[in-house]
Design a protein around this motif. Structure first.
Motif, PDB file in Angstrom:
ATOM      1  N   GLY A 234     -56.188 -42.838  18.279  1.00 33.14           N
ATOM      2  CA  GLY A 234     -56.328 -44.159  18.869  1.00 33.14           C
ATOM      3  C   GLY A 234     -57.779 -44.428  19.245  1.00 33.14           C
ATOM      4  O   GLY A 234     -58.407 -43.636  19.956  1.00 33.14           O
ATOM      5  N   CYS A 235     -58.341 -45.551  18.761  1.00 30.41           N
ATOM      6  CA  CYS A 235     -59.741 -45.887  19.008  1.00 30.41           C
ATOM      7  C   CYS A 235     -59.853 -47.276  19.641  1.00 30.41           C
ATOM      8  O   CYS A 235     -58.879 -48.027  19.720  1.00 30.41           O
ATOM      9  CB  CYS A 235     -60.548 -45.831  17.709  1.00 30.41           C
ATOM     10  SG  CYS A 235     -60.709 -44.166  17.020  1.00 30.41           S
ATOM     11  N   ASP A 236     -61.056 -47.602  20.078  1.00 35.14           N
ATOM     12  CA  ASP A 236     -61.298 -48.897  20.713  1.00 35.14           C
ATOM     13  C   ASP A 236     -61.024 -50.048  19.751  1.00 35.14           C
ATOM     14  O   ASP A 236     -61.065 -49.888  18.536  1.00 35.14           O
ATOM     15  CB  ASP A 236     -62.752 -48.974  21.197  1.00 35.14           C
ATOM     16  CG  ASP A 236     -62.996 -48.166  22.463  1.00 35.14           C
ATOM     17  OD1 ASP A 236     -62.010 -47.699  23.063  1.00 35.14           O
ATOM     18  OD2 ASP A 236     -64.170 -48.014  22.838  1.00 35.14           O
ATOM     19  N   GLY A 237     -60.780 -51.222  20.354  1.00 41.12           N
ATOM     20  CA  GLY A 237     -60.621 -52.428  19.559  1.00 41.12           C
ATOM     21  C   GLY A 237     -59.344 -52.481  18.759  1.00 41.12           C
ATOM     22  O   GLY A 237     -59.294 -53.123  17.705  1.00 41.12           O
ATOM     23  N   GLY A 238     -58.273 -51.799  19.222  1.00 46.31           N
ATOM     24  CA  GLY A 238     -57.007 -51.834  18.514  1.00 46.31           C
ATOM     25  C   GLY A 238     -57.016 -51.113  17.192  1.00 46.31           C
ATOM     26  O   GLY A 238     -56.234 -51.438  16.290  1.00 46.31           O
ATOM     27  N   ALA A 239     -57.888 -50.123  17.038  1.00 46.54           N
ATOM     28  CA  ALA A 239     -58.022 -49.410  15.761  1.00 46.54           C
ATOM     29  C   ALA A 239     -57.309 -48.067  15.801  1.00 46.54           C
ATOM     30  O   ALA A 239     -57.208 -47.418  16.843  1.00 46.54           O
ATOM     31  CB  ALA A 239     -59.498 -49.201  15.420  1.00 46.54           C
ATOM     32  N   VAL A 240     -56.835 -47.659  14.638  1.00 46.85           N
ATOM     33  CA  VAL A 240     -56.281 -46.316  14.442  1.00 46.85           C
ATOM     34  C   VAL A 240     -57.037 -45.671  13.298  1.00 46.85           C
ATOM     35  O   VAL A 240     -57.173 -46.253  12.210  1.00 46.85           O
ATOM     36  CB  VAL A 240     -54.776 -46.355  14.121  1.00 46.85           C
ATOM     37  CG1 VAL A 240     -54.252 -44.948  13.842  1.00 46.85           C
ATOM     38  CG2 VAL A 240     -53.995 -46.992  15.264  1.00 46.85           C
ATOM     39  N   VAL A 241     -57.553 -44.484  13.537  1.00 47.68           N
ATOM     40  CA  VAL A 241     -58.329 -43.731  12.554  1.00 47.68           C
ATOM     41  C   VAL A 241     -57.551 -42.478  12.183  1.00 47.68           C
ATOM     42  O   VAL A 241     -56.881 -41.883  13.033  1.00 47.68           O
ATOM     43  CB  VAL A 241     -59.715 -43.365  13.128  1.00 47.68           C
ATOM     44  CG1 VAL A 241     -60.468 -42.413  12.203  1.00 47.68           C
ATOM     45  CG2 VAL A 241     -60.535 -44.626  13.379  1.00 47.68           C
ATOM     46  N   VAL A 242     -57.635 -42.074  10.921  1.00 48.05           N
ATOM     47  CA  VAL A 242     -56.957 -40.868  10.453  1.00 48.05           C
ATOM     48  C   VAL A 242     -57.980 -39.790  10.129  1.00 48.05           C
ATOM     49  O   VAL A 242     -58.935 -40.031   9.380  1.00 48.05           O
ATOM     50  CB  VAL A 242     -56.091 -41.161   9.214  1.00 48.05           C
ATOM     51  CG1 VAL A 242     -55.554 -39.863   8.613  1.00 48.05           C
ATOM     52  CG2 VAL A 242     -54.932 -42.073   9.595  1.00 48.05           C
ATOM     53  N   LEU A 243     -57.784 -38.608  10.720  1.00 45.22           N
ATOM     54  CA  LEU A 243     -58.590 -37.427  10.403  1.00 45.22           C
ATOM     55  C   LEU A 243     -57.852 -36.584   9.378  1.00 45.22           C
ATOM     56  O   LEU A 243     -56.622 -36.507   9.390  1.00 45.22           O
ATOM     57  CB  LEU A 243     -58.835 -36.594  11.662  1.00 45.22           C
ATOM     58  CG  LEU A 243     -59.487 -37.281  12.857  1.00 45.22           C
ATOM     59  CD1 LEU A 243     -59.659 -36.287  13.996  1.00 45.22           C
ATOM     60  CD2 LEU A 243     -60.816 -37.894  12.468  1.00 45.22           C
ATOM     61  N   ARG A 244     -58.601 -35.932   8.512  1.00 46.76           N
ATOM     62  CA  ARG A 244     -58.055 -35.026   7.504  1.00 46.76           C
ATOM     63  C   ARG A 244     -58.506 -33.603   7.804  1.00 46.76           C
ATOM     64  O   ARG A 244     -59.669 -33.353   8.124  1.00 46.76           O
ATOM     65  CB  ARG A 244     -58.520 -35.426   6.106  1.00 46.76           C
ATOM     66  CG  ARG A 244     -58.056 -36.794   5.664  1.00 46.76           C
ATOM     67  CD  ARG A 244     -56.655 -36.748   5.106  1.00 46.76           C
ATOM     68  NE  ARG A 244     -56.266 -38.018   4.518  1.00 46.76           N
ATOM     69  CZ  ARG A 244     -55.171 -38.181   3.793  1.00 46.76           C
ATOM     70  NH1 ARG A 244     -54.372 -37.172   3.573  1.00 46.76           N
ATOM     71  NH2 ARG A 244     -54.879 -39.369   3.297  1.00 46.76           N
ATOM     72  N   ALA A 245     -57.568 -32.674   7.681  1.00 47.53           N
ATOM     73  CA  ALA A 245     -57.885 -31.280   7.975  1.00 47.53           C
ATOM     74  C   ALA A 245     -58.911 -30.700   7.024  1.00 47.53           C
ATOM     75  O   ALA A 245     -59.581 -29.715   7.361  1.00 47.53           O
ATOM     76  CB  ALA A 245     -56.603 -30.443   7.947  1.00 47.53           C
ATOM     77  N   ASP A 246     -59.065 -31.296   5.822  1.00 47.70           N
ATOM     78  CA  ASP A 246     -60.042 -30.754   4.868  1.00 47.70           C
ATOM     79  C   ASP A 246     -61.464 -31.189   5.189  1.00 47.70           C
ATOM     80  O   ASP A 246     -62.398 -30.858   4.464  1.00 47.70           O
ATOM     81  CB  ASP A 246     -59.671 -31.150   3.437  1.00 47.70           C
ATOM     82  CG  ASP A 246     -59.629 -32.660   3.222  1.00 47.70           C
ATOM     83  OD1 ASP A 246     -60.074 -33.414   4.109  1.00 47.70           O
ATOM     84  OD2 ASP A 246     -59.135 -33.087   2.162  1.00 47.70           O
TER      85      ASP A 246
END
Length: 327
Positions: A194-206
């Protein structure tokens, strides 16, 4: 139609009561100075031990209960079955946040007040400590380590020695959750943030560059998305018509918006034929598989949160109690 199974009066504000679920057990802080384990089926107290006023963290992992008191600088580990104190370890004053990965308990980093410190889950033996104060949102176990984050950066550390093994620069800063979750583990490869400004970011394990999954046009509450029935649920701010926005974790496609016409309580529970959520005003909403409202029922009182008790049961956190229901 829902049927009430039991109620447990907490003698304090339900929204402020630390709570952890573990199979057929519910561990909750109540009466300001007690920690109680209840049977999920009927609410019967299984043990009741002295605790502290308003613990900063309460986590159940396996057959152990981890507690960070406010009035004592210790991390306490209790037996889930009996409430017996198994061990306790000294921590720095103002230590907050608890996470567990690979048999290691990590504490600290809350508001940047203290260093990070790691202990062996079995006996509380100290394993490592960061050299200085560290600021991080609440860590989670993922990709073989602890995932931490602060500002526009996230990083992974090894549970056994605290060494950084990977890091990511985020397109937007993390939402300020002040001890609440911001990371949602989707699977072994992906973690939604969960990020600012109503954003969702996806992290990758690689270790590849983070992906901006979606940005909601309206404000969201500063907390991690909920992963329920394979989709992400994002709670909107307290405003008329507020509810949940539901998106696909693979590509960010908006599936639907569950508008309740009133502020939504925290939590979403999956059922055999859809999902269940609640309004803060005490109304239960049943959604079908496409997100449409299939039914409404009045439970009474105010609801802060709902939790899945399994076996077709729902737990609601009310103004000053826990109430269990058969769906």
């Amino acid at each position: 139609m829902v049927t009430e199974l039991w109620e447990r009066v907490l003698h304090q504000r339900g929204a402020y009561s630390q709570l952890a679920l573990a199979g057929e057990r519910v561990v909750v802080h109540e009466r300001r100075t007690r920690l109680v384990c209840l049977g999920a089926a009927d609410g019967t107290p299984l043990w009741d031990v002295p605790a502290v006023a308003w613990p900063r963290a309460l986590v159940v992992v396996g057959r152990r209960v981890l507690v960070l008191p406010q009035d004592r600088d210790v991390l306490a580990c209790l037996a889930l079955t009996t409430g017996e104190l198994l061990w306790q370890a000294e921590v720095e004053h103002w230590t907050g946040q608890v996470a567990v990965a690979d048999g290691v308990v990590l504490v600290g980093g809350w508001r940047g007040y203290t260093p990070l410190a790691a202990f062996d889950l079995t006996d509380g033996r100290p394993l490592w400590r960061s050299g200085s104060r560290a600021a991080t949102e609440r860590p989670v176990a993922w990709a073989g380590g602890f995932l931490l984050g602060h500002g526009a950066r996230a990083w992974l550390v090894d549970p056994r020695d605290g060494r950084e093994s990977a890091s990511w620069e985020l397109p937007r800063p993390l939402t300020g959750a002040d001890g609440r979750p911001v990371f949602t583990v989707v699977d072994a490869d992906r973690c939604a943030v969960g990020c600012d400004g109503g954003a969702v970011v996806v992290l990758r394990a690689d270790g590849r560059r983070p992906e901006l999954l979606m940005t909601h046009e309206g404000p969201l509450l500063g907390e991690a998305p909920l992963l329920v029935d394979g989709v992400l649920w994002l709670r909107e701010v307290r405003a008329a018509g507020a509810g949940y926005v539901v998106v696909d974790p693979l590509d960010g496609t908006r599936r639907w918006r569950a508008g309740l016409g009133t502020p939504a309580a925290q939590g979403v529970v999956g059922t055999a034929d859809g999902t269940v959520l609640a309004s803060e005003g005490g109304r239960l909403f049943r959604l079908d598989a496409g997100g449409g409202v299939a039914g409404r029922e009045r439970l009474g009182g105010r609801i802060a949160a709902v939790h899945d008790l399994g076996a077709g049961r729902l737990l609601t956190v009310t103004r000053n109690s826990l109430r269990a229901w058969r769906l």
